[in-house]
Design a protein around this motif. Structure first.
Motif, PDB file in Angstrom:
ATOM      1  N   ILE A 197       0.860  -1.185   0.000  1.00 55.97           N
ATOM      2  CA  ILE A 197       0.000   0.000   0.000  1.00 55.97           C
ATOM      3  C   ILE A 197       0.893   1.231   0.000  1.00 55.97           C
ATOM      4  O   ILE A 197       1.858   1.307   0.780  1.00 55.97           O
ATOM      5  N   ALA A 198       0.579   2.182  -0.861  1.00 55.79           N
ATOM      6  CA  ALA A 198       1.324   3.438  -0.933  1.00 55.79           C
ATOM      7  C   ALA A 198       0.375   4.592  -0.632  1.00 55.79           C
ATOM      8  O   ALA A 198      -0.655   4.744  -1.306  1.00 55.79           O
ATOM      9  N   VAL A 199       0.710   5.377   0.373  1.00 55.65           N
ATOM     10  CA  VAL A 199      -0.074   6.553   0.750  1.00 55.65           C
ATOM     11  C   VAL A 199       0.771   7.779   0.452  1.00 55.65           C
ATOM     12  O   VAL A 199       1.896   7.913   0.956  1.00 55.65           O
ATOM     13  N   ARG A 200       0.225   8.667  -0.361  1.00 53.57           N
ATOM     14  CA  ARG A 200       0.960   9.869  -0.737  1.00 53.57           C
ATOM     15  C   ARG A 200       0.063  11.085  -0.535  1.00 53.57           C
ATOM     16  O   ARG A 200      -1.076  11.099  -1.008  1.00 53.57           O
ATOM     17  N   VAL A 201       0.596  12.098   0.168  1.00 51.76           N
ATOM     18  CA  VAL A 201      -0.133  13.339   0.439  1.00 51.76           C
ATOM     19  C   VAL A 201       0.754  14.493  -0.008  1.00 51.76           C
ATOM     20  O   VAL A 201       1.867  14.666   0.517  1.00 51.76           O
ATOM     21  N   ASP A 202       0.277  15.271  -0.973  1.00 46.79           N
ATOM     22  CA  ASP A 202       1.029  16.408  -1.510  1.00 46.79           C
ATOM     23  C   ASP A 202       0.144  17.649  -1.506  1.00 46.79           C
ATOM     24  O   ASP A 202      -1.065  17.564  -1.785  1.00 46.79           O
ATOM     25  N   GLU A 203       0.776  18.778  -1.234  1.00 47.71           N
ATOM     26  CA  GLU A 203       0.076  20.052  -1.302  1.00 47.71           C
ATOM     27  C   GLU A 203       0.643  20.845  -2.471  1.00 47.71           C
ATOM     28  O   GLU A 203       1.834  21.179  -2.500  1.00 47.71           O
ATOM     29  N   GLU A 204      -0.223  21.133  -3.450  1.00 46.38           N
ATOM     30  CA  GLU A 204       0.220  21.876  -4.626  1.00 46.38           C
ATOM     31  C   GLU A 204      -0.972  22.584  -5.244  1.00 46.38           C
ATOM     32  O   GLU A 204      -2.097  22.087  -5.234  1.00 46.38           O
ATOM     33  N   GLN A 205      -0.705  23.782  -5.747  1.00 45.76           N
ATOM     34  CA  GLN A 205      -1.707  24.588  -6.452  1.00 45.76           C
ATOM     35  C   GLN A 205      -2.962  24.806  -5.609  1.00 45.76           C
ATOM     36  O   GLN A 205      -4.090  24.686  -6.078  1.00 45.76           O
ATOM     37  N   GLY A 206      -2.746  25.108  -4.317  1.00 43.39           N
ATOM     38  CA  GLY A 206      -3.876  25.433  -3.452  1.00 43.39           C
ATOM     39  C   GLY A 206      -4.775  24.271  -3.111  1.00 43.39           C
ATOM     40  O   GLY A 206      -5.944  24.478  -2.783  1.00 43.39           O
ATOM     41  N   ALA A 207      -4.266  23.047  -3.197  1.00 36.79           N
ATOM     42  CA  ALA A 207      -5.090  21.874  -2.895  1.00 36.79           C
ATOM     43  C   ALA A 207      -4.214  20.791  -2.290  1.00 36.79           C
ATOM     44  O   ALA A 207      -3.011  20.701  -2.558  1.00 36.79           O
ATOM     45  N   LEU A 208      -4.839  19.985  -1.457  1.00 38.09           N
ATOM     46  CA  LEU A 208      -4.176  18.825  -0.856  1.00 38.09           C
ATOM     47  C   LEU A 208      -4.585  17.597  -1.659  1.00 38.09           C
ATOM     48  O   LEU A 208      -5.768  17.269  -1.757  1.00 38.09           O
ATOM     49  N   ARG A 209      -3.601  16.933  -2.232  1.00 32.28           N
ATOM     50  CA  ARG A 209      -3.873  15.769  -3.083  1.00 32.28           C
ATOM     51  C   ARG A 209      -3.498  14.507  -2.315  1.00 32.28           C
ATOM     52  O   ARG A 209      -2.340  14.331  -1.939  1.00 32.28           O
ATOM     53  N   VAL A 210      -4.491  13.658  -2.111  1.00 30.68           N
ATOM     54  CA  VAL A 210      -4.318  12.430  -1.334  1.00 30.68           C
ATOM     55  C   VAL A 210      -4.489  11.245  -2.275  1.00 30.68           C
ATOM     56  O   VAL A 210      -5.509  11.129  -2.975  1.00 30.68           O
ATOM     57  N   THR A 211      -3.506  10.357  -2.275  1.00 27.64           N
ATOM     58  CA  THR A 211      -3.556   9.175  -3.136  1.00 27.64           C
ATOM     59  C   THR A 211      -3.213   7.941  -2.308  1.00 27.64           C
ATOM     60  O   THR A 211      -2.185   7.914  -1.619  1.00 27.64           O
ATOM     61  N   VAL A 212      -4.067   6.928  -2.377  1.00 29.97           N
ATOM     62  CA  VAL A 212      -3.841   5.659  -1.692  1.00 29.97           C
ATOM     63  C   VAL A 212      -3.996   4.555  -2.729  1.00 29.97           C
ATOM     64  O   VAL A 212      -5.079   4.382  -3.306  1.00 29.97           O
ATOM     65  N   THR A 213      -2.916   3.806  -2.992  1.00 28.42           N
ATOM     66  CA  THR A 213      -2.945   2.723  -3.980  1.00 28.42           C
ATOM     67  C   THR A 213      -2.487   1.424  -3.333  1.00 28.42           C
ATOM     68  O   THR A 213      -1.704   1.425  -2.375  1.00 28.42           O
ATOM     69  N   ASP A 214      -2.979   0.322  -3.853  1.00 38.29           N
ATOM     70  CA  ASP A 214      -2.550  -0.996  -3.388  1.00 38.29           C
ATOM     71  C   ASP A 214      -2.473  -1.934  -4.573  1.00 38.29           C
ATOM     72  O   ASP A 214      -2.958  -1.615  -5.670  1.00 38.29           O
ATOM     73  N   ASP A 215      -1.838  -3.089  -4.371  1.00 35.31           N
ATOM     74  CA  ASP A 215      -1.700  -4.071  -5.452  1.00 35.31           C
ATOM     75  C   ASP A 215      -2.536  -5.310  -5.188  1.00 35.31           C
ATOM     76  O   ASP A 215      -2.178  -6.425  -5.575  1.00 35.31           O
ATOM     77  N   GLY A 216      -3.701  -5.106  -4.541  1.00 34.17           N
ATOM     78  CA  GLY A 216      -4.577  -6.225  -4.229  1.00 34.17           C
ATOM     79  C   GLY A 216      -5.396  -6.660  -5.422  1.00 34.17           C
ATOM     80  O   GLY A 216      -5.068  -6.384  -6.580  1.00 34.17           O
ATOM     81  N   VAL A 217      -6.509  -7.323  -5.111  1.00 31.21           N
ATOM     82  CA  VAL A 217      -7.351  -7.861  -6.182  1.00 31.21           C
ATOM     83  C   VAL A 217      -8.092  -6.765  -6.924  1.00 31.21           C
ATOM     84  O   VAL A 217      -8.653  -7.002  -7.989  1.00 31.21           O
ATOM     85  N   GLY A 218      -8.106  -5.548  -6.363  1.00 32.26           N
ATOM     86  CA  GLY A 218      -8.735  -4.431  -7.049  1.00 32.26           C
ATOM     87  C   GLY A 218     -10.238  -4.533  -7.110  1.00 32.26           C
ATOM     88  O   GLY A 218     -10.876  -5.181  -6.285  1.00 32.26           O
ATOM     89  N   ALA A 219     -10.790  -3.889  -8.128  1.00 31.15           N
ATOM     90  CA  ALA A 219     -12.256  -3.838  -8.258  1.00 31.15           C
ATOM     91  C   ALA A 219     -12.818  -5.061  -8.940  1.00 31.15           C
ATOM     92  O   ALA A 219     -14.027  -5.209  -9.055  1.00 31.15           O
ATOM     93  N   GLY A 220     -11.937  -5.966  -9.388  1.00 31.63           N
ATOM     94  CA  GLY A 220     -12.449  -7.120 -10.115  1.00 31.63           C
ATOM     95  C   GLY A 220     -13.337  -7.995  -9.281  1.00 31.63           C
ATOM     96  O   GLY A 220     -14.271  -8.619  -9.766  1.00 31.63           O
TER      97      GLY A 220
END
Length: 416
Positions: free
Chosen positions: A337-360
């Protein structure tokens, strides 16, 4: 005795003011309400006729016309124009016959006042002009040389019409004030209900995020302990079981503390905003550590400074729910699992990704409660994002359907 009499006097005064400001046409018994002033007017006209100061006492025909002029007053508010002309039809011949001229004045003035009080200004002015013309004609016929009397009649007619119009406008003003006050009261009640509903929804989201995250971690760690106990009873890994149980106990303590903080919002009235301390970006390492203790390979990257409390709380809850979903529905051991939080262009961008079974497998679309659309996980994350004016997207992490990704954009400008 004073504390008892004061409320009584206040209620009596309120009833009097209500009766004064109420439109007489809206009275519960209009006939009786109009009959009382009509009777009083008859008594006054009789006294003036018997005095006979400005003319002879009425004869039989004069008395008939005088009393007949008061009968239409009973319906003066329902048909003011017809009542005025009915009164005039009796008063004009009464004056022409030379009877006591002061006697029918009260009935005429009451009819004129009612006309001005109940009707629009244009109708009042038009009818008033007709009445003044008739008064001039009657004055010329009854007393050709009485110019002063005609002017006095004109003054009384204008004064009565002005008084009736003033009362009409005053009642409209009071009715408008009352209507605005009632509308403001309804608005306050609706606003209070809206705020209560929003607070209930916020607390429900907090409890959902807290309990779903904690229960998921407890379930995973319990499964680890059960697997260790059942895998090889002869070579029991006591250290692994102890670590799992310690992790369960730590998760319970953390959940109990956060639950206590949430419930204190409902009990304490001294919190200025009714929310209590909000979680923020400083709590993300603990969330990632919890995911690691559940067996996931979780990494955290935060490139953001101080953000508004509401935005930080929304980001915290979104990451918490995304980690809970990944741990529960990832479908593999050693989930990355990768959690990434960045602040750029007046917004907080939150991204959480994993390599599980996904939406399938269909398990992420409905949230943490199970496969299908009945859960509240993704719905709660979208509500979190919308609460601070942001957006959230969730779906497969790559083109082959493997993995899952949650991406949120939360504006930070103007919220500091």
């Amino acid at each position: 005795m004073q504390p008892t009499t004061t409320p009584v006097r206040r209620r009596r005064g309120e009833r009097i003011m209500k009766a004064v400001h109420r439109d007489p046409g809206a009275a519960p018994r209009p006939t009786r309400t109009e009959a009382l002033p009509a009777t009083a007017t008859v008594g006054l006209a009789t006294a003036l006729a018997l005095a006979g100061a400005d003319g002879t006492r009425p004869d039989a025909l004069g008395w008939t016309l005088l009393l007949a002029a008061h009968i239409p007053l009973v319906r003066r508010r329902r048909s003011p124009v017809a009542v005025l002309f009915a009164v005039g039809a009796c008063v004009v011949p009464y004056h022409v016959l030379g009877n006591a001229h002061a006697a029918p004045v009260p009935a005429t003035m009451v009819a004129l006042y009612t006309l001005a009080e109940t009707g629009p200004a244009r109708r009042t002015l038009l009818t008033g002009g007709i009445v003044l013309g008739l008064a001039l004609l009657v004055g010329a016929l009854a007393d050709p040389g009485g110019t002063g009397e005609v002017l006095r009649i004109f003054g009384w007619v204008i004064a009565v019409l002005f008084c009736g119009m003033s009362v009409r406008y005053y009642r409209q003003y009071v009715a408008a004030i009352v209507e605005r006050a009632e509308r403001a009261e309804r608005t306050r009640e609706e606003e209070a209900r809206r705020r209560v509903a929003e607070e209930r929804l916020r607390i429900a989201r907090d409890l959902h995020d807290l309990l779903a995250h904690s229960i998921t971690l407890i379930g995973v760690r319990t499964s680890v302990a059960a697997h260790v106990l059942a895998a090889d009873p002869d070579r029991l890994d006591r250290a692994a079981v102890a670590r799992a149980l310690d992790d369960i106990a730590e998760t319970c303590r953390s959940a109990r503390g956060e639950l206590r903080t949430t419930l204190e919002v409902l009990r304490e009235n001294g919190v200025p905003d009714g929310r209590g301390p909000l979680p923020g970006l400083h709590g993300l390492p603990d969330l990632v550590e919890s995911a690691r203790s559940a067996g996931a390979r979780a990494e955290l990257s935060v490139n953001a400074g101080e953000v508004p409390p509401a935005v930080g709380a929304a980001a915290y809850r979104i990451v918490q729910e995304a980690l809970t979903n990944a741990v529960r529905h990832g479908g593999r051991t050693g989930l990355a699992i990768a959690v990434r939080v960045d602040e750029e262009q007046g917004a907080l961008r939150v991204t959480v990704t994993d390599d599980g079974v996904g939406a399938g497998a269909g398990v992420m679309g409905g949230g943490t409660e199970g496969a299908g659309p009945s859960g509240f996980g993704l719905t709660g994350m979208r509500e979190r994002a919308r609460s601070v004016g942001g957006t959230l997207r969730a779906g497969p992490g790559n083109g082959d359907g493997e993995g899952f990704e949650v991406r949120a954009v939360l504006p930070t400008e103007g919220g500091r």
